[in-house]
Design an enzyme around this catalytic site. Structure first.
Site, PDB file in Angstrom:
ATOM      1  N   TYR A 144       0.855  -1.183   0.000  1.00 10.43           N
ATOM      2  CA  TYR A 144       0.000   0.000   0.000  1.00 10.43           C
ATOM      3  C   TYR A 144       0.889   1.230   0.000  1.00 10.43           C
ATOM      4  O   TYR A 144       1.845   1.313   0.777  1.00 10.43           O
ATOM      5  CB  TYR A 144      -0.891   0.000   1.243  1.00 10.43           C
ATOM      6  N   ASP A 239       9.321   2.849  -0.006  1.00  6.89           N
ATOM      7  CA  ASP A 239       8.236   3.472   0.747  1.00  6.89           C
ATOM      8  C   ASP A 239       8.398   3.055   2.201  1.00  6.89           C
ATOM      9  O   ASP A 239       8.019   1.962   2.601  1.00  6.89           O
ATOM     10  CB  ASP A 239       6.872   3.030   0.198  1.00  6.89           C
ATOM     11  N   LYS A 267       4.170   9.041   8.938  1.00  8.20           N
ATOM     12  CA  LYS A 267       3.930   8.450  10.258  1.00  8.20           C
ATOM     13  C   LYS A 267       4.945   8.912  11.330  1.00  8.20           C
ATOM     14  O   LYS A 267       4.776   9.977  11.894  1.00  8.20           O
ATOM     15  CB  LYS A 267       3.809   6.939  10.122  1.00  8.20           C
TER      16      LYS A 267
HETATM   17  C1  LIG Z   1       0.170   4.633   5.721  1.00  6.15           C
HETATM   18  C2  LIG Z   1       0.963   4.400   4.511  1.00  6.15           C
HETATM   19  C3  LIG Z   1       0.955   5.284   3.428  1.00  6.15           C
HETATM   20  C4  LIG Z   1      -0.007   6.433   3.339  1.00  6.15           C
HETATM   21  O1  LIG Z   1       0.207   7.388   4.321  1.00  6.15           O
HETATM   22  P1  LIG Z   1      -1.013   8.377   4.703  1.00  6.15           P
HETATM   23  O2  LIG Z   1      -0.386   9.329   5.659  1.00  6.15           O
HETATM   24  O3  LIG Z   1      -2.075   7.527   5.275  1.00  6.15           O
HETATM   25  O4  LIG Z   1      -1.442   9.035   3.447  1.00  6.15           O
HETATM   26  C5  LIG Z   1       1.844   5.077   2.392  1.00  6.15           C
HETATM   27  N1  LIG Z   1       2.673   4.026   2.399  1.00  6.15           N
HETATM   28  C6  LIG Z   1       2.711   3.155   3.415  1.00  6.15           C
HETATM   29  C7  LIG Z   1       3.680   2.018   3.382  1.00  6.15           C
HETATM   30  C8  LIG Z   1       1.827   3.279   4.486  1.00  6.15           C
HETATM   31  O5  LIG Z   1       1.811   2.363   5.443  1.00  6.15           O
END
Ligand SMILES: *Cc1c(COP(=O)(O)O)cnc(C)c1O
Length: 431
Positions: A144, A239, A267
């Site tokens: 994701y 990511d 995060k």
């Molecule tokens: C949570 C997440 C995102 C998206 O971040 P948001 O702040 O929710 O837009 C992108 N990549 C990874 C791996 C994530 O876990």
């Protein structure tokens, strides 16, 4: 355990907010109960509006490495607010924050702050495309990367929970440039590069798959991504919105010893504030406006309050490497405890772990990719979730989410969780 106030709020919420929630995973639809509404949280504990207290393994889905409402992080935030919440001009703290991130990631030179992980990945891809002058990108099944159009293909997390393969509203013209490969599968990448390699701008990957449960990338897989990107002059994007500053202070770099060309963060770098960042080598980042032609902007990007909390969080992590050791020990204890319970109860389920991310899959192992993960017994997980909640332990309301440990989780919290795991597994299997 009563949820009267949460239920009343939910009834009201659905009138004004789709599904009553501002992000789908907060809805407990998947587990068939009304969602709990949070009132306050401290350390490892969260309290709902009915004053039920839980040991929290959601921890805002990852940002709170040091637990909820950590005073060390928020000290001084009142004065910051009093001196202004946003200026629309450059500030000193943005420079300090960028330097802190660059110092943590020897592979990269420059940082652009944004407001979410979604913005970070979306922008990083635009930059990689602008830099390489190519259109196609490669992502992996079950990874994701936020909810931007081109990335919502077999994308794990809420999309598995709610059965969305690709989302309506995303034009096929856009996703045709997204090539999807199997996670941890080197042959599949070779196949795609043989066909389209010269047109592939970027590979984007979660080095530890954190949105199909926890599925760690294999060492040889991550190394191969570096190799093929070098061969085709494709930009390798990690990511690390979940893993950045979580696995260790320089995270996947240390964990895999592989240097990416760009990294997406979120995060943890915001410590609970809406923050993301994309970072990269100078030659790549210099295509970004106002230096280069690739446009990307944000009215609130680098917001001083968000920078303040994020910076304090990172400084604490940088100056206290023992936090990572302690977190690993806690997670190891949890992992071993759950494995022992499974053995005692004769259940062949799988526990995957990477650092402080832990996941119990309701299926036999190994779980190494999306196809493995989705074979889990989701009904059993959902029943397990409710048993845990009743015992005061809050885990994600979906099989495809991690348990996020924080430094605030005490040994007693973990022991209690292991006991609840045993009792809950017994209850749902009538053992
Ligand atoms: C949570 C997440 C995102 C998206 O971040 P948001 O702040 O929710 O837009 C992108 N990549 C990874 C791996 C994530 O876990």
């Amino acid at each position: 355990m009563k949820h009267t106030k949460s239920e009343a709020l939910y009834k009201e919420a659905v009138k004004y907010i789709p599904g009553g929630v501002n992000s789908p995973v907060r809805s407990f639809n998947s587990v068939g109960i009304s969602p709990i509404f949070a009132k306050k949280a401290h350390g490892s504990r969260i309290t709902d509006v009915d004053d039920n207290e839980y040991i929290d393994y959601i921890c805002s889905w990852g940002p709170l490495m040091l637990g909820h409402s950590n005073e060390e992080i928020s000290k001084g935030i009142g004065e910051m607010i009093a001196s202004g919440t946003s200026f629309g001009l450059a500030t000193e703290i943005e420079v300090e924050m960028a330097k802190l991130i660059v110092d943590a990631y020897p592979a990269i030179d420059q940082v652009r702050m944004v407001n979410s992980g979604t913005e970070a990945t979306m922008s990083a891809l635009r930059v990689a495309r602008g830099f390489t002058k190519r259109n196609k990108i490669v992502k992996f099944e079950g990874c994701y990367h936020g909810h931007s159009d081109g990335l919502l293909v077999k994308s794990g997390s809420g999309t598995i929970t709610f059965g969305v393969q690709t989302s309506p509203g995303v034009p096929t013209d856009i996703v045709k440039n997204t090539l999807v490969c199997k996670y941890n599968d080197i042959e599949d990448i070779k196949r795609v590069f043989e066909e389209d390699g010269e047109d592939i701008a970027a590979i984007i990957v979660e080095t530890i798959g954190g949105n199909m449960g926890i599925v760690p990338g294999k060492q040889e897989f991550i190394e191969f991504l570096r190799k093929i990107c070098d061969e085709y002059k494709t930009v390798l994007i990690f990511d690390e919105v979940i893993t950045g500053f979580r696995l260790s202070y320089n995270s996947s770099l240390e964990y895999f010893g592989v240097k990416p060309d760009m990294v997406c963060l979120g995060k943890i770098i915001g410590a609970g504030m809406p923050v993301g960042a994309y970072v990269g080598k100078k030659e790549i980042m210099e295509v970004v406006s106002p230096v280069g032609p690739v446009y990307q902007a944000g009215t609130l990007s680098g917001n001083p309050l968000a920078m303040y909390l994020g910076k304090r969080n990172l400084e604490i992590l940088r100056d206290n490497p023992q936090i990572y050791e302690a977190l690993n020990e806690k997670a190891d204890k949890l992992e071993q405890g759950i494995k022992n319970n499974l053995k005692k109860l004769n259940l062949n389920y799988t526990v995957n772990r990477a650092g402080s991310l832990v996941c119990l899959f309701f299926k036999e192992g190994p779980v190494e990719n999306y196809d493995d993960a989705i074979e889990s017994n989701v009904e059993k997980y959902n029943a397990y979730f409710k048993e845990m909640l009743d015992r005061g332990v809050l885990i994600g309301p979906s099989q495809f989410e991690a348990m996020f440990l924080s430094y605030a989780h005490s040994d007693e919290d973990i022991e209690y969780t292991i006991t609840c795991n045993y009792e809950s597994l017994r209850a749902i299997h009538n053992l």
